[in-house]
Design an enzyme around this catalytic site. Structure first.
Site, PDB file in Angstrom:
ATOM      1  N   ARG A   1       0.842  -1.255  -0.038  1.00 12.51           N
ATOM      2  CA  ARG A   1      -0.194   0.202  -0.042  1.00 12.51           C
ATOM      3  C   ARG A   1       0.772   1.128   0.053  1.00 12.51           C
ATOM      4  O   ARG A   1       0.656   2.085  -0.789  1.00 12.51           O
ATOM      5  CB  ARG A   1      -0.926  -0.187   1.223  1.00 12.51           C
ATOM      6  CG  ARG A   1      -2.119   0.637   0.826  1.00 12.51           C
ATOM      7  CD  ARG A   1      -3.342   0.620   2.293  1.00 12.51           C
ATOM      8  NE  ARG A   1      -3.811  -0.978   2.428  1.00 12.51           N
ATOM      9  CZ  ARG A   1      -4.669  -0.750   1.472  1.00 12.51           C
ATOM     10  NH1 ARG A   1      -4.979   0.173   1.074  1.00 12.51           N
ATOM     11  NH2 ARG A   1      -5.426  -1.729   1.389  1.00 12.51           N
TER      12      ARG A   1
ATOM     13  N   ARG B   1      -9.842   3.242  -2.400  1.00 12.08           N
ATOM     14  CA  ARG B   1      -8.758   2.558  -2.005  1.00 12.08           C
ATOM     15  C   ARG B   1      -8.083   3.704  -0.674  1.00 12.08           C
ATOM     16  O   ARG B   1      -8.590   4.492  -0.131  1.00 12.08           O
ATOM     17  CB  ARG B   1      -7.142   2.814  -3.015  1.00 12.08           C
ATOM     18  CG  ARG B   1      -7.407   2.693  -3.481  1.00 12.08           C
ATOM     19  CD  ARG B   1      -7.017   1.020  -4.609  1.00 12.08           C
ATOM     20  NE  ARG B   1      -5.947   0.578  -3.935  1.00 12.08           N
ATOM     21  CZ  ARG B   1      -6.309  -1.204  -3.032  1.00 12.08           C
ATOM     22  NH1 ARG B   1      -7.508  -1.868  -3.613  1.00 12.08           N
ATOM     23  NH2 ARG B   1      -5.157  -1.372  -2.466  1.00 12.08           N
TER      24      ARG B   1
ATOM     25  N   LEU C   1      -6.475   5.093   1.988  1.00 11.02           N
ATOM     26  CA  LEU C   1      -4.990   5.749   1.791  1.00 11.02           C
ATOM     27  C   LEU C   1      -4.549   5.875   2.929  1.00 11.02           C
ATOM     28  O   LEU C   1      -4.559   5.462   3.868  1.00 11.02           O
ATOM     29  CB  LEU C   1      -5.759   7.637   1.181  1.00 11.02           C
ATOM     30  CG  LEU C   1      -5.996   7.435   0.443  1.00 11.02           C
ATOM     31  CD1 LEU C   1      -6.356   8.660   0.020  1.00 11.02           C
ATOM     32  CD2 LEU C   1      -4.952   7.381  -0.996  1.00 11.02           C
TER      33      LEU C   1
ATOM     34  N   HIS D   1     -18.406  10.775   0.520  1.00  9.05           N
ATOM     35  CA  HIS D   1     -18.479   9.236   1.350  1.00  9.05           C
ATOM     36  C   HIS D   1     -20.314   9.578   1.568  1.00  9.05           C
ATOM     37  O   HIS D   1     -21.161  10.274   1.684  1.00  9.05           O
ATOM     38  CB  HIS D   1     -18.666   9.433   2.544  1.00  9.05           C
ATOM     39  CG  HIS D   1     -18.490   7.983   3.067  1.00  9.05           C
ATOM     40  ND1 HIS D   1     -18.105   7.239   2.919  1.00  9.05           N
ATOM     41  CD2 HIS D   1     -19.949   7.670   4.539  1.00  9.05           C
ATOM     42  CE1 HIS D   1     -18.987   5.976   3.683  1.00  9.05           C
ATOM     43  NE2 HIS D   1     -19.332   6.167   4.570  1.00  9.05           N
TER      44      HIS D   1
ATOM     45  N   ASP E   1     -12.772   7.934   6.519  1.00 13.72           N
ATOM     46  CA  ASP E   1     -14.373   8.434   6.380  1.00 13.72           C
ATOM     47  C   ASP E   1     -14.477   8.685   7.707  1.00 13.72           C
ATOM     48  O   ASP E   1     -15.238   9.219   8.407  1.00 13.72           O
ATOM     49  CB  ASP E   1     -15.545   7.105   6.377  1.00 13.72           C
ATOM     50  CG  ASP E   1     -15.225   6.137   4.795  1.00 13.72           C
ATOM     51  OD1 ASP E   1     -14.633   6.551   3.740  1.00 13.72           O
ATOM     52  OD2 ASP E   1     -15.485   5.322   4.762  1.00 13.72           O
TER      53      ASP E   1
ATOM     54  N   GLN F   1     -28.191  13.322  -5.175  1.00 15.41           N
ATOM     55  CA  GLN F   1     -27.261  14.569  -4.354  1.00 15.41           C
ATOM     56  C   GLN F   1     -26.286  14.656  -4.123  1.00 15.41           C
ATOM     57  O   GLN F   1     -26.044  16.392  -3.930  1.00 15.41           O
ATOM     58  CB  GLN F   1     -28.128  14.068  -2.840  1.00 15.41           C
ATOM     59  CG  GLN F   1     -29.974  14.411  -2.619  1.00 15.41           C
ATOM     60  CD  GLN F   1     -30.221  15.599  -3.357  1.00 15.41           C
ATOM     61  OE1 GLN F   1     -30.086  16.659  -3.155  1.00 15.41           O
ATOM     62  NE2 GLN F   1     -31.491  15.543  -4.255  1.00 15.41           N
TER      63      GLN F   1
HETATM   64  C1  GAR Z   1     -20.832   7.722  -4.620  1.00 12.50           C
HETATM   65  O1  GAR Z   1     -21.858   7.314  -4.038  1.00 12.50           O
HETATM   66  C2  GAR Z   1     -19.310   7.844  -3.637  1.00 12.50           C
HETATM   67  O2  GAR Z   1     -19.589   8.548  -2.722  1.00 12.50           O
HETATM   68  C3  GAR Z   1     -19.148   6.218  -3.228  1.00 12.50           C
HETATM   69  O3  GAR Z   1     -18.719   6.136  -4.364  1.00 12.50           O
HETATM   70  C4  GAR Z   1     -19.652   6.242  -4.905  1.00 12.50           C
HETATM   71  C5  GAR Z   1     -18.846   6.731  -6.419  1.00 12.50           C
HETATM   72  O4  GAR Z   1     -19.846   6.755  -8.088  1.00 12.50           O
HETATM   73  N1  GAR Z   1     -17.566   6.553  -2.367  1.00 12.50           N
HETATM   74  C6  GAR Z   1     -17.367   5.786  -1.340  1.00 12.50           C
HETATM   75  O5  GAR Z   1     -17.663   4.757  -1.277  1.00 12.50           O
HETATM   76  C7  GAR Z   1     -16.236   5.828  -1.094  1.00 12.50           C
HETATM   77  N2  GAR Z   1     -15.809   5.231   0.059  1.00 12.50           N
HETATM   78  P1  GAR Z   1     -19.104   7.618  -8.805  1.00 12.50           P
HETATM   79  O6  GAR Z   1     -17.988   6.490  -8.875  1.00 12.50           O
HETATM   80  O7  GAR Z   1     -20.360   7.555  -9.887  1.00 12.50           O
HETATM   81  O8  GAR Z   1     -18.827   9.269  -8.381  1.00 12.50           O
END
Ligand code: GAR
Length: 193
Positions: free
Chosen positions: A69, A95, A97, A113, A149, A177
């Site tokens: 990593r 990923r 970090l 998130h 997060d 949203q």
């Molecule tokens: C989104 O819902 C974002 O909030 C989530 O992945 C999706 C990506 O959608 N992120 C996470 O879960 C981060 N831990 P996208 O590729 O269409 O933007």
């Protein structure tokens, strides 16, 4: 010019929403800011094609090509730094970090998130919200700290849970949203850097 670098792993709909907000809001002229590059840890991330079609530089730094990593994060950080970012935006970047990476971009690293943090950090947020009987779900834009997060909250959107909701249906409503609050939060940050 304040460069924005966006990290993605998949569909990149949040990235696309940010690029469209830049175009429609005239960020270059109004904020002296632009999306300079989109970087993915996966070569098959669908969002890369959208970015290329918009004339945005794209890079792939494949995590599977690195033994640890730490080694991946070091290569990723070097790729990011090549674009001299004022803001580094995680948009569906899946990923975890390392603290060293987070430290290197401290204060200019943000994430979105799909939950109302501090509820439901991690994965499967929508199913967990349904299982818990939540009446409201949503999304959070936050500054990234070494703890997954967590970090100061910059924006949230609240989405009601509907009778008979599935995780997919809820995710789709939350995602729409996300596309509103992420560009707004970025504009606020750009006005202060
Ligand atoms: C989104 O819902 C974002 O909030 C989530 O992945 C999706 C990506 O959608 N992120 C996470 O879960 C981060 N831990 P996208 O590729 O269409 O933007």
């Amino acid at each position: 010019m304040k460069n924005i670098v966006i990290l993605i792993s998949g569909g990149g709909s949040n990235m696309a929403a940010i690029v469209r907000a830049q175009q429609q809001g005239g960020w270059r002229e109004q904020l002296n800011a632009q999306v300079a590059a989109v970087i993915s840890n996966r070569a098959d991330a669908a969002g890369l094609a959208f970015a290329q079609a918009q004339g945005i530089a794209t890079r792939v730094v494949d995590h599977k090509a690195f033994a640890s990593r730490e080694a991946f994060d070091a290569a990723l950080a070097d790729a990011v730094d090549g674009y001299q970012p004022a803001l580094l935006v995680l948009a569906g970047f899946m990923r975890i970090l390392t603290p060293a990476f987070v430290q290197r971009f401290d204060g200019r690293l943000i994430n979105i998130h799909p939950s109302l943090l501090p509820a439901f950090p991690g994965l499967h947020t929508h199913q967990r919200a349904l299982d818990a009987g939540c009446q409201f779900a949503g999304a959070t834009v936050h500054q990234v700290t070494a703890e997954l997060d967590h970090g100061p909250i910059l924006a949230q959107a609240v989405v009601p849970v509907l009778a008979g909701d599935t995780a997919d249906a809820l995710a789709a409503r939350v995602l729409s949203q996300e596309h509103l609050i992420y560009p707004e939060a970025i504009v606020k940050m750009l006005q202060n850097i």
